[in-house]
Scaffold this active site. Structure first.
Site, PDB file in Angstrom:
ATOM      1  N   TRP A  34     -29.290  32.529  -4.551  1.00 45.90           N
ATOM      2  CA  TRP A  34     -29.578  32.545  -3.109  1.00 45.90           C
ATOM      3  C   TRP A  34     -30.831  33.372  -2.828  1.00 45.90           C
ATOM      4  CZ3 TRP A  34     -29.103  36.682   0.530  1.00 45.90           C
ATOM      5  CH2 TRP A  34     -29.176  36.300   1.880  1.00 45.90           C
ATOM      6  N   HIS A  35     -31.010  34.458  -3.554  1.00 44.68           N
ATOM      7  CA  HIS A  35     -32.189  35.306  -3.350  1.00 44.68           C
ATOM      8  C   HIS A  35     -33.461  34.672  -3.889  1.00 44.68           C
ATOM      9  CE1 HIS A  35     -29.272  38.595  -2.561  1.00 44.68           C
ATOM     10  NE2 HIS A  35     -30.259  39.083  -1.836  1.00 44.68           N
ATOM     11  N   GLY A  36     -33.374  33.909  -4.982  1.00 48.04           N
ATOM     12  CA  GLY A  36     -34.567  33.298  -5.554  1.00 48.04           C
ATOM     13  C   GLY A  36     -34.438  33.131  -7.050  1.00 48.04           C
ATOM     14  N   SER A  50     -25.233  34.745  -5.679  1.00 44.19           N
ATOM     15  CA  SER A  50     -26.061  35.695  -4.929  1.00 44.19           C
ATOM     16  C   SER A  50     -27.475  35.742  -5.478  1.00 44.19           C
ATOM     17  CB  SER A  50     -25.426  37.088  -4.972  1.00 44.19           C
ATOM     18  OG  SER A  50     -26.169  38.007  -4.214  1.00 44.19           O
ATOM     19  N   ALA A  51     -27.587  35.708  -6.811  1.00 42.24           N
ATOM     20  CA  ALA A  51     -28.914  35.739  -7.425  1.00 42.24           C
ATOM     21  C   ALA A  51     -29.701  34.481  -7.076  1.00 42.24           C
ATOM     22  CB  ALA A  51     -28.779  35.886  -8.939  1.00 42.24           C
TER      23      ALA A  51
END
Length: 508
Positions: free
Chosen positions: A363-365, A360-361
């Protein structure tokens, strides 16, 4: 075409890119009504419509020429990998290719220090990454025995490989191409073929099985989204998490700083509420999101929702809050990461949870603030699990009994603590850098770390044993007072709640 947007950008005090984005989301509303009028007997026309509108968004309006061809490259790579690569590793290869491409663009964005106001490839690519990786797993599941699949995998599996036109139409579904909602291939084809409507006994005004009430719900979403947008424009510019870095903030008392920060969190989130609600309404106009008919006969359109604002702002616990935020991403993380990294025949464990948070991290950047936020969120989930397992059973009423004062107090305290921890943990996500995040936490007295660290120390230093002892005594008391013909105490009252890994898994 920028000349059309520059005056409006100056009036509202936003960047030209932001105005363009909102314009595209609003244009999608009348276009959604056009899309649904294309007969289901002409699916190719619907696919071409999606592709054509996406081209209009990216070329003359947004002028993101390179971004479009980058998205197209990921789409074609996924299409041919899923079609011709028969290995069981295929979904992970697709995952690495698509996520790797996204990460490269995150790095480029960071190198050029682009602000969130600048619209470029990473926003649409994040949505597309969810689509493409989900499709890869759906194809993989279509090649597996049905007995090996769970309910979600069975309903979403792809057994008939799509044509290139169908896949391009799916990938470029125009209401969700820029900011979502993400949808899986099975739902897209149901939308194209109007499968979900064909069981309706009552036909719509056009004589087709398109249910009434769609426009009313969709345009209500549009108005709601514009209200959120207005709140952000008027108040979000001054009252946001970066206020913690100003000299004025430091001059205030600690309790006032903490109180102000809770208000800033609400205004920070309104920009997300705005774009997700706007795109939800446009999706509903195309027919996406239909979930049935209520007992009163009113059609329900909740399937395209990506956020539940009331649950987020008045959360009963942290898990419920996470389930209500960016809901489609939670489904993707659960179905395409959390479950998939768990060895067959075993329950998801701590390893599965950490891989999911890390994904998730990424994926966000690559901003350090993202990793601080998700790491903190993992610890918050842990103390939530501990409280639910050890304290909550003691305040639950017997089956059929009304909630006690203790239960109401537990709920109120839980809501307050969850809100405090939400805004504390979310601040690095908005501030982006570790430096600014640590300055902010220091100016908030590290209250989040105190709550988290204190709770974990309490439970692991003997609190868990203490509360389990109380649960045993309570169970014995109920058992002693129960008569042979009495209704037994509800079993959930003394069950051990879900494990940590079940709690941290994003749930729909």
């Amino acid at each position: 075409m920028d000349a059309l947007f520059l005056p409006l950008a100056g009036v509202v005090g936003a960047s030209v890119d932001q105005v363009k984005l909102i314009t595209c989301l609003l244009i999608a509303y009348p276009l959604g009504s056009v899309f649904i009028r294309i007969p289901s007997s002409q699916p190719a026309m619907k696919h071409l419509f999606n592709i054509g509108i996406t081209l209009m968004f990216f070329f003359p309006v947004l002028q993101l020429y390179s971004a479009f061809f980058q998205l197209l490259a990921s789409i074609l790579a996924t299409y041919y990998l899923t079609r011709y690569y028969q290995s069981s590793k295929m979904p992970w290869v697709v995952f690495c290719v698509v996520m790797g491409h996204l990460t490269v663009n995150h790095v480029i964005r960071s190198v050029y220090n682009l602000s969130y106001e600048t619209l470029e490839v990473t926003g649409p690519q994040m949505v597309l990454t969810m689509k493409l990786t989900t499709f890869a797993w759906n194809v993989y599941d279509g090649r597996r025995p049905a007995a090996d699949l769970d309910k979600w995998q069975t309903s979403k599996r792809v057994t008939n490989f799509p044509s290139l036109l169908e896949f391009l139409g799916y990938s470029f579904y125009f209401p969700g191409i820029l900011v979502g909602p993400y949808l899986d291939y099975a739902d897209y084809m149901d939308l194209i073929n109007e499968t979900v409507f064909k069981t309706l006994a009552v036909k719509g005004k056009s004589g087709r099985n398109v249910p009434a009430g769609r426009k009313r719900v969709a345009y209500r979403k549009m108005v709601t989204g514009l209200v959120y947008l207005g709140i952000f424009i008027v108040l979000g510019g001054s009252w946001n998490f970066s206020i913690s870095l100003t000299p004025w903030f430091l001059e205030q008392s600690l309790f006032y700083r903490i109180a102000i920060y809770q208000m800033c969190g609400v205004f920070e989130r309104t920009k997300y509420y705005a774009i997700w609600t706007l795109t939800e309404g446009a999706s509903i106009l195309t027919g996406l999101g239909f979930t049935g008919v209520s007992p009163s006969g009113e059609t329900l359109w909740t399937g395209a929702a990506n956020v539940d604002v009331l649950v987020i702002e008045i959360p009963s616990n942290f898990k419920v809050l996470l389930d209500a935020w960016n809901m489609k991403t939670n489904v993707w993380l659960r179905e395409c990461v959390y479950k998939r990294v768990t060895p067959k025949g075993k329950k998801p464990g701590f390893r599965s949870s950490m891989i999911t948070f890390t994904t998730s991290a990424f994926w966000h950047g690559i901003a350090s603030g993202y990793y601080l936020a998700f790491l903190t969120g993992g610890f918050i989930t842990t103390i939530g699990r501990l409280a639910r397992a050890n304290i909550r059973p003691l305040v639950l009423p017997a089956a059929g009994a009304p909630p006690s004062i203790a239960k109401h107090a537990y709920d109120v305290v839980g809501t307050v603590i969850t809100t405090l921890l939400l805004n504390y943990a979310a601040s690095p996500f908005m501030l982006l850098t570790a430096k600014d995040s640590l300055i902010t936490w220091a100016r908030l007295g590290f209250y989040g770390h105190i709550l988290i660290g204190g709770s974990m120390a309490f439970f692991y230093a003997g609190g868990t044993k203490f509360f389990r002892g109380l649960q045993t005594k309570q169970a014995s008391k109920f058992a002693a007072n129960a008569s042979p013909i009495s209704t037994p105490v509800h079993e959930k009252q003394f069950m051990v709640p879900p494990s940590f890994d079940q709690m941290v898994a994003p749930q729909k």
